[in-house]
Design an enzyme around this catalytic site. Structure first.
Site, PDB file in Angstrom:
ATOM      1  N   ARG A  45       0.954   0.977  13.412  1.00 16.03           N
ATOM      2  CA  ARG A  45       2.183   0.949  12.608  1.00 16.03           C
ATOM      3  C   ARG A  45       2.654  -0.490  12.402  1.00 16.03           C
ATOM      4  O   ARG A  45       3.302  -0.815  11.410  1.00 16.03           O
ATOM      5  CB  ARG A  45       3.291   1.791  13.255  1.00 16.03           C
ATOM      6  CG  ARG A  45       4.419   2.122  12.264  1.00 16.03           C
ATOM      7  CD  ARG A  45       5.595   2.831  12.916  1.00 16.03           C
ATOM      8  NE  ARG A  45       6.375   1.953  13.733  1.00 16.03           N
ATOM      9  CZ  ARG A  45       6.588   2.096  15.042  1.00 16.03           C
ATOM     10  NH1 ARG A  45       6.079   3.114  15.701  1.00 16.03           N
ATOM     11  NH2 ARG A  45       7.311   1.225  15.708  1.00 16.03           N
ATOM     12  N   TYR A  54      11.121   4.587 -12.975  1.00 18.22           N
ATOM     13  CA  TYR A  54      10.657   5.843 -12.389  1.00 18.22           C
ATOM     14  C   TYR A  54      11.888   6.588 -11.851  1.00 18.22           C
ATOM     15  O   TYR A  54      12.694   6.003 -11.109  1.00 18.22           O
ATOM     16  CB  TYR A  54       9.664   5.501 -11.277  1.00 18.22           C
ATOM     17  CG  TYR A  54       9.128   6.695 -10.546  1.00 18.22           C
ATOM     18  CD1 TYR A  54       8.507   7.734 -11.234  1.00 18.22           C
ATOM     19  CD2 TYR A  54       9.224   6.788  -9.171  1.00 18.22           C
ATOM     20  CE1 TYR A  54       8.010   8.836 -10.559  1.00 18.22           C
ATOM     21  CE2 TYR A  54       8.718   7.877  -8.483  1.00 18.22           C
ATOM     22  CZ  TYR A  54       8.112   8.906  -9.193  1.00 18.22           C
ATOM     23  OH  TYR A  54       7.623   9.994  -8.527  1.00 18.22           O
ATOM     24  N   ASP A  97       9.055  -4.160 -10.174  1.00 17.60           N
ATOM     25  CA  ASP A  97       8.052  -3.111  -9.981  1.00 17.60           C
ATOM     26  C   ASP A  97       6.948  -3.357 -11.010  1.00 17.60           C
ATOM     27  O   ASP A  97       7.152  -3.181 -12.212  1.00 17.60           O
ATOM     28  CB  ASP A  97       8.706  -1.729 -10.186  1.00 17.60           C
ATOM     29  CG  ASP A  97       7.760  -0.581  -9.881  1.00 17.60           C
ATOM     30  OD1 ASP A  97       6.537  -0.775 -10.018  1.00 17.60           O
ATOM     31  OD2 ASP A  97       8.245   0.510  -9.535  1.00 17.60           O
ATOM     32  N   LYS A 124      -1.232   4.319  -8.345  1.00 18.05           N
ATOM     33  CA  LYS A 124      -1.518   4.279  -9.782  1.00 18.05           C
ATOM     34  C   LYS A 124      -2.737   3.392 -10.092  1.00 18.05           C
ATOM     35  O   LYS A 124      -3.779   3.603  -9.534  1.00 18.05           O
ATOM     36  CB  LYS A 124      -0.274   3.818 -10.533  1.00 18.05           C
ATOM     37  CG  LYS A 124       1.042   4.429 -10.009  1.00 18.05           C
ATOM     38  CD  LYS A 124       1.069   5.935 -10.062  1.00 18.05           C
ATOM     39  CE  LYS A 124       2.387   6.462  -9.502  1.00 18.05           C
ATOM     40  NZ  LYS A 124       2.396   7.877  -9.270  1.00 18.05           N
TER      41      LYS A 124
END
Ligand SMILES: Cc1ncc(COP(=O)(O)O)c(C=O)c1O
Length: 394
Positions: free
Chosen positions: A59, A112, A184, A209
Protein backbone atom coordinates in the site's frame (compact mmCIF):
# COMPACT_ATOMS: atom_id res chain seq x y z
CA UNK A 1 27.56 22.07 -22.01
CA UNK A 2 26.10 19.40 -24.26
CA UNK A 3 22.52 18.54 -23.20
CA UNK A 4 21.28 15.01 -23.90
CA UNK A 5 18.21 15.34 -26.11
CA UNK A 6 14.95 14.03 -24.65
CA UNK A 7 14.02 10.73 -26.36
CA UNK A 8 10.98 10.90 -28.65
CA UNK A 9 7.47 9.97 -27.58
CA UNK A 10 7.55 6.46 -29.09
CA UNK A 11 10.84 5.67 -27.35
CA UNK A 12 9.50 6.93 -24.04
CA UNK A 13 6.26 4.92 -24.40
CA UNK A 14 8.37 1.79 -24.80
CA UNK A 15 11.13 2.49 -22.27
CA UNK A 16 10.18 5.24 -19.77
CA UNK A 17 10.40 4.31 -16.13
CA UNK A 18 12.01 0.93 -16.75
CA UNK A 19 15.39 0.78 -15.03
CA UNK A 20 18.08 -0.51 -17.38
CA UNK A 21 19.34 -3.92 -16.34
CA UNK A 22 22.72 -5.17 -17.60
CA UNK A 23 21.28 -8.72 -17.72
CA UNK A 24 18.02 -10.43 -16.89
CA UNK A 25 14.45 -10.25 -18.14
CA UNK A 26 13.53 -7.63 -20.74
CA UNK A 27 10.17 -7.17 -19.02
CA UNK A 28 10.34 -6.99 -15.25
CA UNK A 29 8.25 -9.64 -13.49
CA UNK A 30 5.18 -8.51 -11.55
CA UNK A 31 6.08 -8.10 -7.91
CA UNK A 32 3.04 -9.83 -6.42
CA UNK A 33 3.65 -9.39 -2.74
CA UNK A 34 1.75 -7.44 -0.12
CA UNK A 35 4.74 -7.03 2.17
CA UNK A 36 8.56 -7.01 2.15
CA UNK A 37 10.98 -8.82 4.46
CA UNK A 38 13.40 -6.67 6.54
CA UNK A 39 17.03 -7.75 7.04
CA UNK A 40 16.74 -7.17 10.77
CA UNK A 41 14.84 -4.98 13.24
CA UNK A 42 17.18 -2.01 12.67
CA UNK A 43 16.56 -2.21 8.91
CA UNK A 44 12.76 -2.18 9.41
CA UNK A 45 13.03 0.77 11.80
CA UNK A 46 15.28 2.67 9.37
CA UNK A 47 12.81 2.15 6.49
CA UNK A 48 9.94 3.46 8.62
CA UNK A 49 12.05 6.39 9.84
CA UNK A 50 12.95 7.20 6.24
CA UNK A 51 16.69 7.14 6.93
CA UNK A 52 17.02 4.25 4.49
CA UNK A 53 15.01 3.79 1.32
CA UNK A 54 13.33 0.55 0.30
CA UNK A 55 10.03 -1.23 0.13
CA UNK A 56 7.95 -1.86 3.26
CA UNK A 57 4.35 -2.70 2.35
CA UNK A 58 2.60 -2.61 -1.03
CA UNK A 59 0.00 0.00 0.00
CA UNK A 60 2.97 2.30 0.67
CA UNK A 61 4.97 1.44 -2.49
CA UNK A 62 5.64 -1.56 -4.72
CA UNK A 63 8.32 -1.97 -7.44
CA UNK A 64 5.82 -2.81 -10.25
CA UNK A 65 3.59 0.11 -9.31
CA UNK A 66 6.62 2.40 -9.03
CA UNK A 67 7.74 1.43 -12.55
CA UNK A 68 4.36 2.60 -13.88
CA UNK A 69 4.46 5.78 -11.76
CA UNK A 70 7.95 6.65 -13.05
CA UNK A 71 6.88 5.92 -16.63
CA UNK A 72 3.83 8.22 -16.61
CA UNK A 73 5.67 10.95 -14.66
CA UNK A 74 8.30 10.93 -17.41
CA UNK A 75 5.70 10.97 -20.21
CA UNK A 76 3.87 13.90 -18.58
CA UNK A 77 7.12 15.82 -17.95
CA UNK A 78 6.53 15.65 -14.19
CA UNK A 79 8.80 14.47 -11.41
CA UNK A 80 6.71 11.90 -9.52
CA UNK A 81 3.62 9.78 -10.06
CA UNK A 82 1.18 8.25 -7.57
CA UNK A 83 -0.90 5.39 -8.98
CA UNK A 84 -4.40 4.96 -7.57
CA UNK A 85 -7.09 2.29 -7.68
CA UNK A 86 -9.27 4.33 -10.10
CA UNK A 87 -9.44 7.74 -11.74
CA UNK A 88 -11.92 8.80 -9.06
CA UNK A 89 -9.42 7.76 -6.35
CA UNK A 90 -6.84 10.02 -8.05
CA UNK A 91 -9.26 12.97 -7.95
CA UNK A 92 -10.36 12.21 -4.38
CA UNK A 93 -6.76 11.94 -3.17
CA UNK A 94 -5.78 15.16 -4.96
CA UNK A 95 -8.60 17.26 -3.46
CA UNK A 96 -8.08 15.70 -0.01
CA UNK A 97 -4.35 16.49 -0.18
CA UNK A 98 -4.84 20.10 -1.31
CA UNK A 99 -7.94 21.29 0.56
CA UNK A 100 -9.12 21.69 4.15
CA UNK A 101 -12.47 22.65 5.59
CA UNK A 102 -13.31 26.24 4.55
CA UNK A 103 -11.48 25.95 1.21
CA UNK A 104 -13.16 26.35 -2.15
CA UNK A 105 -12.67 24.53 -5.50
CA UNK A 106 -13.58 25.83 -8.95
CA UNK A 107 -14.26 23.04 -11.44
CA UNK A 108 -15.06 22.82 -15.17
CA UNK A 109 -18.81 22.32 -15.64
CA UNK A 110 -18.15 19.86 -18.50
CA UNK A 111 -16.37 17.08 -16.62
CA UNK A 112 -16.94 13.42 -15.93
CA UNK A 113 -20.22 13.41 -13.93
CA UNK A 114 -18.92 11.75 -10.74
CA UNK A 115 -16.16 14.40 -10.46
CA UNK A 116 -18.87 17.03 -9.96
CA UNK A 117 -20.81 14.74 -7.60
CA UNK A 118 -17.68 14.04 -5.53
CA UNK A 119 -17.26 17.79 -5.03
CA UNK A 120 -20.92 18.71 -4.53
CA UNK A 121 -22.10 15.69 -2.50
CA UNK A 122 -19.07 14.47 -0.56
CA UNK A 123 -16.42 17.19 -0.18
CA UNK A 124 -19.17 19.75 0.59
CA UNK A 125 -20.05 17.67 3.70
CA UNK A 126 -16.42 18.08 4.81
CA UNK A 127 -16.67 21.87 4.52
CA UNK A 128 -15.02 22.15 1.08
CA UNK A 129 -17.34 24.11 -1.23
CA UNK A 130 -17.14 24.16 -5.01
CA UNK A 131 -18.40 26.08 -8.03
CA UNK A 132 -18.79 24.61 -11.53
CA UNK A 133 -18.01 27.07 -14.34
CA UNK A 134 -17.43 27.18 -18.05
CA UNK A 135 -13.62 27.01 -18.02
CA UNK A 136 -13.46 27.78 -21.76
CA UNK A 137 -14.05 31.42 -20.70
CA UNK A 138 -11.12 32.65 -18.58
CA UNK A 139 -13.15 35.68 -17.42
CA UNK A 140 -15.88 33.38 -16.03
CA UNK A 141 -13.23 31.43 -14.12
CA UNK A 142 -11.73 34.67 -12.74
CA UNK A 143 -15.21 35.78 -11.60
CA UNK A 144 -15.80 32.46 -9.80
CA UNK A 145 -12.58 32.65 -7.73
CA UNK A 146 -12.91 33.67 -4.10
CA UNK A 147 -10.26 34.37 -1.45
CA UNK A 148 -10.92 30.77 -0.25
CA UNK A 149 -10.28 29.15 -3.67
CA UNK A 150 -7.38 26.71 -3.44
CA UNK A 151 -7.87 24.59 -6.55
CA UNK A 152 -8.95 25.07 -10.15
CA UNK A 153 -9.86 21.65 -11.56
CA UNK A 154 -10.02 21.57 -15.37
CA UNK A 155 -10.89 18.78 -17.75
CA UNK A 156 -9.99 19.56 -21.36
CA UNK A 157 -11.41 18.50 -23.72
CA UNK A 158 -14.38 18.31 -21.35
CA UNK A 159 -16.46 15.17 -20.98
CA UNK A 160 -18.71 14.82 -22.98
CA UNK A 161 -19.06 18.17 -24.82
CA UNK A 162 -15.37 18.20 -25.88
CA UNK A 163 -15.12 21.94 -25.17
CA UNK A 164 -11.49 23.08 -24.92
CA UNK A 165 -10.09 25.25 -22.09
CA UNK A 166 -6.99 27.39 -22.57
CA UNK A 167 -4.53 25.81 -20.15
CA UNK A 168 -1.75 28.40 -20.52
CA UNK A 169 -4.19 31.28 -19.82
CA UNK A 170 -5.74 29.46 -16.85
CA UNK A 171 -2.27 28.64 -15.50
CA UNK A 172 -1.36 32.37 -15.60
CA UNK A 173 -4.53 33.23 -13.70
CA UNK A 174 -3.83 30.54 -11.10
CA UNK A 175 -0.23 31.71 -10.64
CA UNK A 176 -1.38 35.30 -10.01
CA UNK A 177 -3.84 34.07 -7.36
CA UNK A 178 -1.66 31.28 -5.80
CA UNK A 179 -4.21 28.65 -6.81
CA UNK A 180 -3.24 25.08 -7.71
CA UNK A 181 -4.22 24.14 -11.27
CA UNK A 182 -5.18 20.47 -11.56
CA UNK A 183 -5.83 19.09 -15.06
CA UNK A 184 -7.62 15.84 -15.88
CA UNK A 185 -5.68 14.72 -18.99
CA UNK A 186 -7.59 11.45 -19.48
CA UNK A 187 -9.06 12.28 -22.90
CA UNK A 188 -5.72 13.35 -24.40
CA UNK A 189 -2.98 11.39 -22.59
CA UNK A 190 0.56 12.81 -22.62
CA UNK A 191 0.80 11.64 -26.25
CA UNK A 192 -1.49 14.53 -27.29
CA UNK A 193 -1.35 17.15 -24.52
CA UNK A 194 1.20 18.16 -21.85
CA UNK A 195 -0.59 20.25 -19.18
CA UNK A 196 2.49 20.60 -16.92
CA UNK A 197 4.43 22.21 -19.77
CA UNK A 198 1.52 24.64 -20.25
CA UNK A 199 1.78 25.68 -16.59
CA UNK A 200 -0.49 23.26 -14.69
CA UNK A 201 0.69 22.09 -11.26
CA UNK A 202 -0.82 18.63 -11.16
CA UNK A 203 -2.15 16.14 -13.73
CA UNK A 204 -4.64 13.38 -12.97
CA UNK A 205 -5.76 10.52 -15.18
CA UNK A 206 -8.15 7.67 -15.28
CA UNK A 207 -5.74 4.92 -16.36
CA UNK A 208 -8.85 2.91 -17.20
CA UNK A 209 -9.09 4.77 -20.51
CA UNK A 210 -6.52 5.48 -23.25
CA UNK A 211 -3.38 4.99 -21.14
CA UNK A 212 -4.18 1.34 -20.51
CA UNK A 213 -6.19 1.21 -23.72
CA UNK A 214 -7.55 -2.33 -23.50
CA UNK A 215 -10.65 -1.97 -21.30
CA UNK A 216 -9.38 -4.55 -18.81
CA UNK A 217 -8.13 -2.41 -15.89
CA UNK A 218 -9.60 0.24 -13.56
CA UNK A 219 -6.91 2.61 -12.30
CA UNK A 220 -5.79 6.20 -11.91
CA UNK A 221 -2.67 8.31 -11.46
CA UNK A 222 -1.60 11.69 -10.11
CA UNK A 223 1.53 13.37 -11.50
CA UNK A 224 3.24 16.14 -9.53
CA UNK A 225 6.25 18.36 -10.15
CA UNK A 226 8.17 18.44 -6.87
CA UNK A 227 9.27 16.32 -3.95
CA UNK A 228 7.52 18.21 -1.16
CA UNK A 229 4.13 17.94 -2.95
CA UNK A 230 4.86 14.27 -3.69
CA UNK A 231 5.64 13.49 -0.04
CA UNK A 232 2.42 15.16 1.12
CA UNK A 233 0.33 13.35 -1.53
CA UNK A 234 2.01 9.99 -0.79
CA UNK A 235 1.10 10.32 2.87
CA UNK A 236 -2.53 11.16 2.04
CA UNK A 237 -2.79 8.31 -0.51
CA UNK A 238 -1.24 5.86 1.93
CA UNK A 239 -3.78 6.81 4.61
CA UNK A 240 -6.81 6.98 2.32
CA UNK A 241 -5.67 3.66 0.89
CA UNK A 242 -6.95 3.90 -2.69
CA UNK A 243 -3.81 2.47 -4.31
CA UNK A 244 -3.34 0.50 -7.54
CA UNK A 245 -2.54 -3.23 -7.28
CA UNK A 246 0.71 -4.53 -8.87
CA UNK A 247 -0.94 -6.71 -11.51
CA UNK A 248 -3.05 -3.79 -12.76
CA UNK A 249 0.08 -1.62 -12.83
CA UNK A 250 1.83 -4.25 -14.95
CA UNK A 251 -1.06 -4.34 -17.43
CA UNK A 252 -1.19 -0.55 -17.74
CA UNK A 253 2.58 -0.36 -18.28
CA UNK A 254 2.18 -2.95 -21.03
CA UNK A 255 -0.66 -0.94 -22.60
CA UNK A 256 1.49 2.20 -22.66
CA UNK A 257 4.10 0.50 -24.84
CA UNK A 258 1.71 1.06 -27.79
CA UNK A 259 0.16 4.35 -26.61
CA UNK A 260 1.70 6.44 -29.42
CA UNK A 261 0.46 4.03 -32.11
CA UNK A 262 -2.99 3.70 -30.61
CA UNK A 263 -3.49 7.45 -30.14
CA UNK A 264 -2.46 8.10 -33.73
CA UNK A 265 -5.04 5.57 -34.96
CA UNK A 266 -7.75 6.84 -32.57
CA UNK A 267 -7.19 10.34 -34.00
CA UNK A 268 -7.26 9.16 -37.64
CA UNK A 269 -10.37 7.00 -37.17
CA UNK A 270 -12.25 9.64 -35.18
CA UNK A 271 -11.42 12.28 -37.84
CA UNK A 272 -12.91 10.04 -40.56
CA UNK A 273 -16.02 9.27 -38.52
CA UNK A 274 -16.60 12.89 -37.45
CA UNK A 275 -16.42 13.98 -41.10
CA UNK A 276 -18.91 11.23 -42.04
CA UNK A 277 -21.32 12.25 -39.26
CA UNK A 278 -21.07 15.96 -40.08
CA UNK A 279 -22.39 15.41 -43.61
CA UNK A 280 -25.03 12.81 -42.71
CA UNK A 281 -28.58 14.16 -43.29
CA UNK A 282 -29.90 12.69 -40.00
CA UNK A 283 -27.24 14.36 -37.83
CA UNK A 284 -28.12 17.71 -36.19
CA UNK A 285 -24.62 18.60 -34.96
CA UNK A 286 -21.20 17.05 -34.26
CA UNK A 287 -18.57 18.14 -31.71
CA UNK A 288 -15.04 16.95 -32.43
CA UNK A 289 -11.85 18.94 -31.79
CA UNK A 290 -10.58 18.12 -35.31
CA UNK A 291 -13.55 19.71 -37.12
CA UNK A 292 -13.24 23.35 -38.19
CA UNK A 293 -16.80 23.78 -36.84
CA UNK A 294 -15.54 23.19 -33.26
CA UNK A 295 -15.85 26.47 -31.31
CA UNK A 296 -12.26 26.24 -30.00
CA UNK A 297 -10.75 24.63 -33.12
CA UNK A 298 -7.74 27.00 -33.27
CA UNK A 299 -6.99 26.71 -29.55
CA UNK A 300 -7.16 22.92 -29.87
CA UNK A 301 -4.65 23.00 -32.73
CA UNK A 302 -2.23 25.06 -30.61
CA UNK A 303 -2.66 23.18 -27.36
CA UNK A 304 -3.13 19.58 -28.50
CA UNK A 305 -1.07 17.42 -30.84
CA UNK A 306 -4.18 15.66 -32.17
CA UNK A 307 -7.96 15.73 -31.87
CA UNK A 308 -8.27 12.52 -29.82
CA UNK A 309 -10.73 9.68 -30.22
CA UNK A 310 -13.91 11.11 -28.66
CA UNK A 311 -16.90 12.45 -30.62
CA UNK A 312 -20.22 13.87 -29.37
CA UNK A 313 -23.19 14.34 -31.65
CA UNK A 314 -26.95 14.59 -31.73
CA UNK A 315 -29.40 13.24 -34.27
CA UNK A 316 -32.15 15.47 -35.68
CA UNK A 317 -34.67 13.10 -34.09
CA UNK A 318 -33.21 13.94 -30.64
CA UNK A 319 -33.27 11.47 -27.78
CA UNK A 320 -35.67 8.99 -29.47
CA UNK A 321 -33.46 8.74 -32.55
CA UNK A 322 -30.35 8.53 -30.35
CA UNK A 323 -31.84 5.60 -28.41
CA UNK A 324 -32.76 3.81 -31.63
CA UNK A 325 -29.18 4.32 -32.89
CA UNK A 326 -27.63 2.97 -29.68
CA UNK A 327 -29.95 -0.05 -29.75
CA UNK A 328 -29.08 -0.80 -33.38
CA UNK A 329 -25.27 -0.69 -33.56
CA UNK A 330 -23.55 -4.06 -33.84
CA UNK A 331 -19.83 -3.28 -33.98
CA UNK A 332 -20.01 -0.23 -31.68
CA UNK A 333 -20.74 -1.66 -28.22
CA UNK A 334 -23.34 0.12 -26.07
CA UNK A 335 -21.22 0.66 -22.95
CA UNK A 336 -19.80 3.45 -20.79
CA UNK A 337 -16.06 4.09 -20.41
CA UNK A 338 -13.76 5.05 -23.28
CA UNK A 339 -10.27 4.90 -24.65
CA UNK A 340 -10.11 1.19 -25.43
CA UNK A 341 -9.22 -0.36 -28.76
CA UNK A 342 -12.92 -1.09 -29.38
CA UNK A 343 -15.53 1.52 -30.32
CA UNK A 344 -18.10 2.29 -27.61
CA UNK A 345 -21.30 4.30 -27.82
CA UNK A 346 -23.23 5.71 -24.84
CA UNK A 347 -25.82 8.27 -23.72
CA UNK A 348 -24.35 10.69 -21.11
CA UNK A 349 -27.71 12.15 -19.90
CA UNK A 350 -28.93 8.73 -18.73
CA UNK A 351 -25.55 7.07 -18.09
CA UNK A 352 -22.21 8.74 -17.22
CA UNK A 353 -23.83 12.08 -16.30
CA UNK A 354 -27.10 10.76 -14.82
CA UNK A 355 -25.97 11.93 -11.36
CA UNK A 356 -25.73 15.57 -12.54
CA UNK A 357 -28.98 17.59 -12.38
CA UNK A 358 -30.70 18.23 -15.74
CA UNK A 359 -30.32 21.97 -15.19
CA UNK A 360 -26.54 21.66 -14.65
CA UNK A 361 -26.25 19.28 -17.58
CA UNK A 362 -28.03 21.62 -19.98
CA UNK A 363 -25.99 24.58 -18.72
CA UNK A 364 -22.86 22.62 -19.61
CA UNK A 365 -24.21 21.79 -23.10
CA UNK A 366 -25.01 18.14 -22.30
CA UNK A 367 -28.33 17.92 -24.12
CA UNK A 368 -30.79 15.05 -23.64
CA UNK A 369 -30.09 13.79 -27.15
CA UNK A 370 -26.25 13.94 -27.00
CA UNK A 371 -24.64 10.62 -27.93
CA UNK A 372 -20.95 10.01 -27.15
CA UNK A 373 -18.67 7.82 -29.22
CA UNK A 374 -15.30 6.53 -28.09
CA UNK A 375 -13.78 5.63 -31.43
CA UNK A 376 -11.63 2.51 -31.36
CA UNK A 377 -8.83 1.37 -33.63
CA UNK A 378 -10.87 -0.94 -35.88
CA UNK A 379 -11.08 -0.35 -39.64
CA UNK A 380 -12.83 3.02 -39.91
CA UNK A 381 -14.95 1.85 -42.85
CA UNK A 382 -16.47 -0.85 -40.63
CA UNK A 383 -17.37 1.67 -37.90
CA UNK A 384 -18.97 3.93 -40.52
CA UNK A 385 -20.91 1.01 -42.04
CA UNK A 386 -22.20 0.11 -38.59
CA UNK A 387 -23.31 3.68 -37.78
CA UNK A 388 -24.88 4.00 -41.22
CA UNK A 389 -26.99 0.83 -40.87
CA UNK A 390 -28.00 1.82 -37.31
CA UNK A 391 -29.13 5.30 -38.43
CA UNK A 392 -31.00 3.84 -41.39
CA UNK A 393 -33.30 1.92 -39.02
CA UNK A 394 -34.85 5.01 -37.46
C1 LIG B 1 -12.27 12.29 -17.85
C2 LIG B 1 -12.47 11.27 -16.77
N1 LIG B 1 -11.86 11.44 -15.59
C3 LIG B 1 -12.01 10.56 -14.58
C4 LIG B 1 -12.79 9.44 -14.73
C5 LIG B 1 -12.93 8.47 -13.59
O1 LIG B 1 -12.12 7.35 -13.83
P1 LIG B 1 -12.39 5.90 -13.21
O2 LIG B 1 -13.62 5.36 -13.84
O3 LIG B 1 -11.13 5.15 -13.56
O4 LIG B 1 -12.56 6.08 -11.74
C6 LIG B 1 -13.43 9.20 -15.95
C7 LIG B 1 -14.26 8.00 -16.14
O5 LIG B 1 -14.93 7.83 -17.14
C8 LIG B 1 -13.27 10.15 -17.00
O6 LIG B 1 -13.90 10.00 -18.19
Amino acid sequence: MHKTPQPGLATRCVHAGSPEQPAGPVVNPVCLTSTFRFRDADHGAALFAGTESGYIYTRMLNPTVKELEDCIAELEGGAFGLATGSGMAAIHTTIAALCSSGDHVVCSEAVYGPTLSLLSDIFSRLGIQSTAVDTTAVEKVAAALTPATRVLFVETPGNPTLCISDLAALARLCRERSITLVVDNTFMTPALQQPLELGADIVVHSLTKFLNGHADVVGGIIVVKDKSVYDRFRRVLNHLGGVLAPFEAFLVRRGIRTLHLRMQRHCENASRIAAFLETHPKVAWVRFPGLASHPQFELGRRQMQGPGGMISFELKGGIAAGRSLMNSTRLCALAVSLGGVETLIQHPASMTHAGVSREARLAAGITDGLVRLSVGIEDPADIITDLEQAMARD
